[in-house]
Write a protein that holds these residues in place. Sequence first.
Motif, PDB file in Angstrom:
ATOM      1  N   GLN A   1       0.815  -1.207   0.000  1.00 16.93           N
ATOM      2  CA  GLN A   1       0.000   0.000   0.000  1.00 16.93           C
ATOM      3  C   GLN A   1       0.853   1.262   0.000  1.00 16.93           C
ATOM      4  O   GLN A   1       2.013   1.268   0.399  1.00 16.93           O
ATOM      5  CB  GLN A   1      -0.898   0.020   1.238  1.00 16.93           C
ATOM      6  N   VAL A   2       0.226   2.356  -0.427  1.00 11.98           N
ATOM      7  CA  VAL A   2       0.839   3.675  -0.295  1.00 11.98           C
ATOM      8  C   VAL A   2       0.786   4.099   1.170  1.00 11.98           C
ATOM      9  O   VAL A   2      -0.208   3.854   1.852  1.00 11.98           O
ATOM     10  CB  VAL A   2       0.077   4.702  -1.157  1.00 11.98           C
ATOM     11  N   SER A   3       1.850   4.723   1.635  1.00 11.62           N
ATOM     12  CA  SER A   3       1.822   5.347   2.957  1.00 11.62           C
ATOM     13  C   SER A   3       1.379   6.798   2.807  1.00 11.62           C
ATOM     14  O   SER A   3       2.022   7.574   2.102  1.00 11.62           O
ATOM     15  CB  SER A   3       3.200   5.303   3.612  1.00 11.62           C
ATOM     16  N   LEU A   4       0.278   7.139   3.431  1.00 15.29           N
ATOM     17  CA  LEU A   4      -0.132   8.540   3.456  1.00 15.29           C
ATOM     18  C   LEU A   4       0.788   9.304   4.410  1.00 15.29           C
ATOM     19  O   LEU A   4       1.024   8.872   5.532  1.00 15.29           O
ATOM     20  CB  LEU A   4      -1.580   8.662   3.904  1.00 15.29           C
ATOM     21  N   VAL A   5       1.294  10.429   3.951  1.00 18.27           N
ATOM     22  CA  VAL A   5       2.271  11.207   4.716  1.00 18.27           C
ATOM     23  C   VAL A   5       1.595  12.440   5.306  1.00 18.27           C
ATOM     24  O   VAL A   5       0.872  13.160   4.608  1.00 18.27           O
ATOM     25  CB  VAL A   5       3.454  11.631   3.824  1.00 18.27           C
TER      26      VAL A   5
ATOM     27  N   LEU B   1      -6.773  14.107   9.317  1.00 20.96           N
ATOM     28  CA  LEU B   1      -6.716  13.296   8.089  1.00 20.96           C
ATOM     29  C   LEU B   1      -6.425  14.163   6.863  1.00 20.96           C
ATOM     30  O   LEU B   1      -7.102  14.074   5.837  1.00 20.96           O
ATOM     31  CB  LEU B   1      -8.020  12.513   7.905  1.00 20.96           C
ATOM     32  N   ARG B   2      -5.355  14.993   6.975  1.00 22.10           N
ATOM     33  CA  ARG B   2      -4.921  15.850   5.876  1.00 22.10           C
ATOM     34  C   ARG B   2      -3.534  15.412   5.418  1.00 22.10           C
ATOM     35  O   ARG B   2      -2.523  15.973   5.864  1.00 22.10           O
ATOM     36  CB  ARG B   2      -4.871  17.326   6.312  1.00 22.10           C
ATOM     37  N   PRO B   3      -3.435  14.397   4.584  1.00 23.12           N
ATOM     38  CA  PRO B   3      -2.117  13.970   4.093  1.00 23.12           C
ATOM     39  C   PRO B   3      -1.553  14.977   3.099  1.00 23.12           C
ATOM     40  O   PRO B   3      -2.279  15.832   2.583  1.00 23.12           O
ATOM     41  CB  PRO B   3      -2.425  12.639   3.411  1.00 23.12           C
ATOM     42  N   THR B   4      -0.280  14.861   2.815  1.00 19.07           N
ATOM     43  CA  THR B   4       0.332  15.719   1.805  1.00 19.07           C
ATOM     44  C   THR B   4      -0.295  15.435   0.450  1.00 19.07           C
ATOM     45  O   THR B   4      -0.786  14.330   0.175  1.00 19.07           O
ATOM     46  CB  THR B   4       1.842  15.470   1.715  1.00 19.07           C
ATOM     47  N   ALA B   5      -0.246  16.437  -0.413  1.00 20.00           N
ATOM     48  CA  ALA B   5      -0.846  16.296  -1.740  1.00 20.00           C
ATOM     49  C   ALA B   5      -0.168  15.189  -2.538  1.00 20.00           C
ATOM     50  O   ALA B   5      -0.824  14.444  -3.283  1.00 20.00           O
ATOM     51  CB  ALA B   5      -0.754  17.623  -2.483  1.00 20.00           C
TER      52      ALA B   5
ATOM     53  N   ALA C   1      -2.107  11.901  -3.867  1.00 22.83           N
ATOM     54  CA  ALA C   1      -2.165  11.611  -5.295  1.00 22.83           C
ATOM     55  C   ALA C   1      -1.701  10.183  -5.579  1.00 22.83           C
ATOM     56  O   ALA C   1      -2.297   9.470  -6.395  1.00 22.83           O
ATOM     57  CB  ALA C   1      -1.315  12.612  -6.070  1.00 22.83           C
ATOM     58  N   ALA C   2      -0.621   9.755  -4.893  1.00 24.26           N
ATOM     59  CA  ALA C   2      -0.132   8.387  -5.083  1.00 24.26           C
ATOM     60  C   ALA C   2      -1.172   7.368  -4.637  1.00 24.26           C
ATOM     61  O   ALA C   2      -1.355   6.321  -5.270  1.00 24.26           O
ATOM     62  CB  ALA C   2       1.172   8.195  -4.314  1.00 24.26           C
ATOM     63  N   ASP C   3      -1.872   7.667  -3.555  1.00 23.09           N
ATOM     64  CA  ASP C   3      -2.916   6.763  -3.062  1.00 23.09           C
ATOM     65  C   ASP C   3      -4.100   6.736  -4.022  1.00 23.09           C
ATOM     66  O   ASP C   3      -4.679   5.677  -4.289  1.00 23.09           O
ATOM     67  CB  ASP C   3      -3.351   7.214  -1.670  1.00 23.09           C
ATOM     68  N   ASP C   4      -4.455   7.891  -4.553  1.00 21.60           N
ATOM     69  CA  ASP C   4      -5.574   7.961  -5.497  1.00 21.60           C
ATOM     70  C   ASP C   4      -5.292   7.166  -6.777  1.00 21.60           C
ATOM     71  O   ASP C   4      -6.215   6.648  -7.398  1.00 21.60           O
ATOM     72  CB  ASP C   4      -5.875   9.416  -5.851  1.00 21.60           C
ATOM     73  N   GLU C   5      -4.017   7.075  -7.161  1.00 20.46           N
ATOM     74  CA  GLU C   5      -3.655   6.362  -8.382  1.00 20.46           C
ATOM     75  C   GLU C   5      -3.979   4.874  -8.316  1.00 20.46           C
ATOM     76  O   GLU C   5      -4.151   4.224  -9.354  1.00 20.46           O
ATOM     77  CB  GLU C   5      -2.163   6.544  -8.680  1.00 20.46           C
TER      78      GLU C   5
ATOM     79  N   ALA D   1       0.593   4.978   7.462  1.00 21.82           N
ATOM     80  CA  ALA D   1       0.807   6.408   7.568  1.00 21.82           C
ATOM     81  C   ALA D   1       2.249   6.679   7.969  1.00 21.82           C
ATOM     82  O   ALA D   1       2.892   5.873   8.637  1.00 21.82           O
ATOM     83  CB  ALA D   1      -0.149   7.028   8.581  1.00 21.82           C
ATOM     84  N   GLN D   2       2.731   7.847   7.537  1.00 24.32           N
ATOM     85  CA  GLN D   2       4.058   8.321   7.938  1.00 24.32           C
ATOM     86  C   GLN D   2       3.902   9.746   8.408  1.00 24.32           C
ATOM     87  O   GLN D   2       3.091  10.503   7.875  1.00 24.32           O
ATOM     88  CB  GLN D   2       5.050   8.270   6.770  1.00 24.32           C
ATOM     89  N   LEU D   3       4.688  10.126   9.377  1.00 27.24           N
ATOM     90  CA  LEU D   3       4.613  11.476   9.923  1.00 27.24           C
ATOM     91  C   LEU D   3       5.888  12.236   9.594  1.00 27.24           C
ATOM     92  O   LEU D   3       6.981  11.820   9.968  1.00 27.24           O
ATOM     93  CB  LEU D   3       4.424  11.425  11.441  1.00 27.24           C
ATOM     94  N   GLY D   4       5.754  13.303   8.801  1.00 28.73           N
ATOM     95  CA  GLY D   4       6.845  14.249   8.646  1.00 28.73           C
ATOM     96  C   GLY D   4       7.763  14.070   7.463  1.00 28.73           C
ATOM     97  O   GLY D   4       8.670  14.876   7.289  1.00 28.73           O
TER      98      GLY D   4
END
Length: 238
Positions: A130-134, A144-148, A152-156, A231-234
């Motif tokens: 899976q993609v890690s939301l950052v 629940l505001r990941p980086t753009a 975008a990678a998750d949406d793909e 998820a990843q932070l930072g």
Amino acid sequence: MQAWADGDLETEFEQRLHGLLVEFCPDLRHPELPEPYRSNPRFVAYHRRNAKRRHLGDLLTARPEVAAAVASRVLAAIVCDENVSANKQLIHPMLAAIGRHRVQRYLIAVIETGPEHKKVCTVRAWYWSQVSLVYESVEDLRALRPTATSRAADDEVADLRGLYRIACLTAFVACPHTATREWLARGIILKDTYYPANLHDLVAQARAIAEEDPHRYKDLLAKEVDGTNMAQLGFEDP
């Protein structure tokens, strides 16, 4: 994999690793374990498989062109790997070499048509695919505001996430093995809105199964949203 279903995945997994290592690392030798460990055949085998996985993962990481050339063989090994955390040693270099779409499509196909005793390993592999939301801050994570970029990678791969969900739902209803069902449950959500109309009866069947054993499937019955659970932070993915 006797804890889940009939089948010896340890043997097949090691054979697949060995075939690749003999081809690309013919001189590889594993040091002998000290006592008392080398007197325990199961521990020796476990240690040997871990060493082979690690060596192959390092090779695939260093040589992505090799990883791409033998992708089908590595993917076939991944769905035999019962180690829920060390399996990422093979998954991560394959994501880099052939892309997330190809890896996830293979995993979906195994859930759809593969043997029952490989489905648990496939669900475990999906986690690392899976993609890690950052998130740039704890506040962003809570909101629940990941980086753009990570969004975008998750949406793909949203389409593949939907196909995986359908594959797990279908397999969950058809599977006769309770422990395997528990793992398949991680890939589904019991809400009609996540499935096409022709699968709503299947959702109802899955809910009935879960409601017959609410303690076992409490997480599935409580699940309200779908999407990545990493998820990843930072910081962003490299």
